[in-house]
Design an enzyme around this catalytic site. Structure first.
Site, PDB file in Angstrom:
ATOM      1  N   ASN A  12       0.977  -1.371   0.259  1.00 39.51           N
ATOM      2  CA  ASN A  12       0.048   0.007  -0.049  1.00 39.51           C
ATOM      3  C   ASN A  12       0.958   1.272  -0.077  1.00 39.51           C
ATOM      4  OD1 ASN A  12      -1.889   2.075   0.483  1.00 39.51           O
ATOM      5  ND2 ASN A  12      -2.218   1.079   2.691  1.00 39.51           N
ATOM      6  N   TRP A  13       0.956   1.805  -1.114  1.00 43.58           N
ATOM      7  CA  TRP A  13       2.026   2.918  -1.403  1.00 43.58           C
ATOM      8  C   TRP A  13       1.375   4.236  -0.740  1.00 43.58           C
ATOM      9  CZ3 TRP A  13       4.297   2.591  -7.085  1.00 43.58           C
ATOM     10  CH2 TRP A  13       5.168   1.359  -7.150  1.00 43.58           C
ATOM     11  N   LYS A  14       0.274   4.365  -0.394  1.00 41.20           N
ATOM     12  CA  LYS A  14      -0.701   5.357   0.105  1.00 41.20           C
ATOM     13  C   LYS A  14      -0.128   6.570  -0.849  1.00 41.20           C
ATOM     14  CE  LYS A  14      -0.008   3.577   5.062  1.00 41.20           C
ATOM     15  NZ  LYS A  14      -0.253   3.902   6.049  1.00 41.20           N
ATOM     16  N   HIS A  98      -9.787   0.914   4.678  1.00 38.74           N
ATOM     17  CA  HIS A  98      -8.458   1.035   5.454  1.00 38.74           C
ATOM     18  C   HIS A  98      -8.627   2.029   6.813  1.00 38.74           C
ATOM     19  CE1 HIS A  98      -4.480   2.603   6.305  1.00 38.74           C
ATOM     20  NE2 HIS A  98      -3.872   1.505   5.634  1.00 38.74           N
ATOM     21  N   GLU A 100      -7.215   4.513   7.688  1.00 42.44           N
ATOM     22  CA  GLU A 100      -6.926   5.742   7.438  1.00 42.44           C
ATOM     23  C   GLU A 100      -8.329   6.547   6.756  1.00 42.44           C
ATOM     24  OE1 GLU A 100      -3.393   5.853   5.258  1.00 42.44           O
ATOM     25  OE2 GLU A 100      -2.432   5.221   7.222  1.00 42.44           O
ATOM     26  N   GLU A 170      -5.688  -4.807  10.703  1.00 39.77           N
ATOM     27  CA  GLU A 170      -4.755  -4.044  10.962  1.00 39.77           C
ATOM     28  C   GLU A 170      -4.899  -3.209  12.187  1.00 39.77           C
ATOM     29  OE1 GLU A 170      -2.583  -2.771   7.146  1.00 39.77           O
ATOM     30  OE2 GLU A 170      -4.568  -1.556   7.163  1.00 39.77           O
ATOM     31  N   GLY A 176       1.955   2.272  10.768  1.00 38.05           N
ATOM     32  CA  GLY A 176       2.984   3.488  10.516  1.00 38.05           C
ATOM     33  C   GLY A 176       3.602   4.070  11.873  1.00 38.05           C
ATOM     34  N   SER A 215       3.164  -2.045  10.582  1.00 40.62           N
ATOM     35  CA  SER A 215       4.579  -1.993  10.766  1.00 40.62           C
ATOM     36  C   SER A 215       5.494  -3.202  10.644  1.00 40.62           C
ATOM     37  CB  SER A 215       5.184  -1.500  12.302  1.00 40.62           C
ATOM     38  OG  SER A 215       4.668   0.050  12.500  1.00 40.62           O
ATOM     39  N   GLY A 236       2.894  -1.007   4.216  1.00 38.23           N
ATOM     40  CA  GLY A 236       2.816   0.404   4.119  1.00 38.23           C
ATOM     41  C   GLY A 236       4.181   0.893   3.977  1.00 38.23           C
ATOM     42  N   GLY A 237       4.852   1.481   4.891  1.00 32.78           N
ATOM     43  CA  GLY A 237       6.119   2.154   4.758  1.00 32.78           C
ATOM     44  C   GLY A 237       7.221   1.299   4.176  1.00 32.78           C
TER      45      GLY A 237
HETATM   46  C1  PEP Z   1      -0.908   0.237   6.171  1.00 31.20           C
HETATM   47  O1  PEP Z   1      -0.909   1.547   5.652  1.00 31.20           O
HETATM   48  O2  PEP Z   1      -1.956  -0.419   5.748  1.00 31.20           O
HETATM   49  C2  PEP Z   1       0.269  -0.213   6.919  1.00 31.20           C
HETATM   50  C3  PEP Z   1       0.067  -1.398   7.336  1.00 31.20           C
HETATM   51  O3  PEP Z   1       1.175   0.617   6.976  1.00 31.20           O
HETATM   52  P1  PEP Z   1       2.702   0.264   7.869  1.00 31.20           P
HETATM   53  O4  PEP Z   1       3.163  -1.005   7.326  1.00 31.20           O
HETATM   54  O5  PEP Z   1       3.454   1.688   7.387  1.00 31.20           O
HETATM   55  O6  PEP Z   1       2.371   0.244   9.277  1.00 31.20           O
END
Ligand code: PEP
Length: 253
Positions: A12-14, A98, A100, A170, A176, A215, A236-237
């Protein structure tokens, strides 16, 4: 390590990167990706990069996905993107719910369920995100929250719809933040999700892929993916750095 399990790793590049960096990242991942047959890897870039990435991935084992979608098929909804538009650019997966989106854009369980249905109507696979906030974990209401988020989709879409869906657990407090749920904490919630689905259909509960997000890094991926009910990750990151993401994909081998 694991045998017949079907793993799914989703990037997930956001809202990160620019056109050039998106192309460079996909090129690096594409060149180096070497995963076992039972692992599927999907990339969810920002909408505007989908057409270009669809071309780049046409001859690749990598799949494409989107980060969001409208629950409505067509019409006067300025700024929205319909599921069939995503389908035109080779999207196979669409993330819905998600945290967010739920928290920053006030998406309700009902709206998330409508999006889930819109994705399936367009013959794509929804990745339904569920997860509790820190206060909810602290007050022992994690299972209550996850059940509420799941039950709304089951009620509106029907249990059979989960034959062709993915669930992403999640925990909001792990996204994040660098704080990963321990493999045992994540496993406990994944097992709870399977139990909840099994109330309606045991076969679906057994076969659905439930992936973990929050994470995930190269250093903790293998331990997480070894747990009985964790079938991959939503990343994500760490998906923005090719070597890190590739190492996470390798952790399913
Ligand atoms: C996400 O945005 O779905 C996510 C899991 O981010 P991160 O891996 O950065 O925690």
């Amino acid at each position: 390590m694991m045998s017949n399990r079907q793993y799914l790793i989703v990037a997930n590049w956001k809202m990160n990167g620019r056109r050039a960096s998106a192309c460079a990242l996909i090129t690096a991942i594409k060149q180096e990706l070497a995963v076992a047959d039972q692992t599927t890897v999907a990339i969810c870039p920002p909408f505007v990069y989908l057409p270009e990435l669809a071309e780049q991935l046409a001859d690749s084992q990598l799949k494409l996905g989107a980060q969001n979608v409208s629950h409505i098929h067509d019409g006067a909804y300025t700024g929205e993107i319909a599921a069939l538009m995503l389908k035109e650019f080779a999207c196979l997966y669409v993330i819905v719910g998600h945290c967010e989106r739920r928290m920053l854009y006030n998406e309700s369980d009902t709206l998330v369920a409508k999006k889930f249905i819109a994705v399936q109507d367009a013959e794509m696979i929804p990745i339904l995100c569920v997860g509790e906030q820190l206060e909810e974990r602290a007050t022992n209401t994690t299972e209550h929250v996850i059940a509420r988020q799941l039950d709304e989709v089951i009620a509106m879409a029907g249990i059979k719809a989960f034959n062709n869906a993915v669930i992403a657990y999640e925990p909001v407090w792990a996204i994040g933040t660098g704080k990963t749920a321990s493999p045992e904490q994540a496993q406990a919630v994944h097992a709870f999700i399977r139990l909840r689905l099994a109330r309606h259909d045991c076969k679906i509960a057994d076969t659905i892929r439930i992936i973990y997000g929050g994470s995930v890094k190269a250093a903790n991926a293998q331990q997480l993916f070894q747990m009985a009910d964790i079938d991959g990750g939503l990343i994500g990151g760490a998906s923005l750095i090719a070597t890190d993401f590739l190492a996470i994909c390798q952790a399913t081998r």
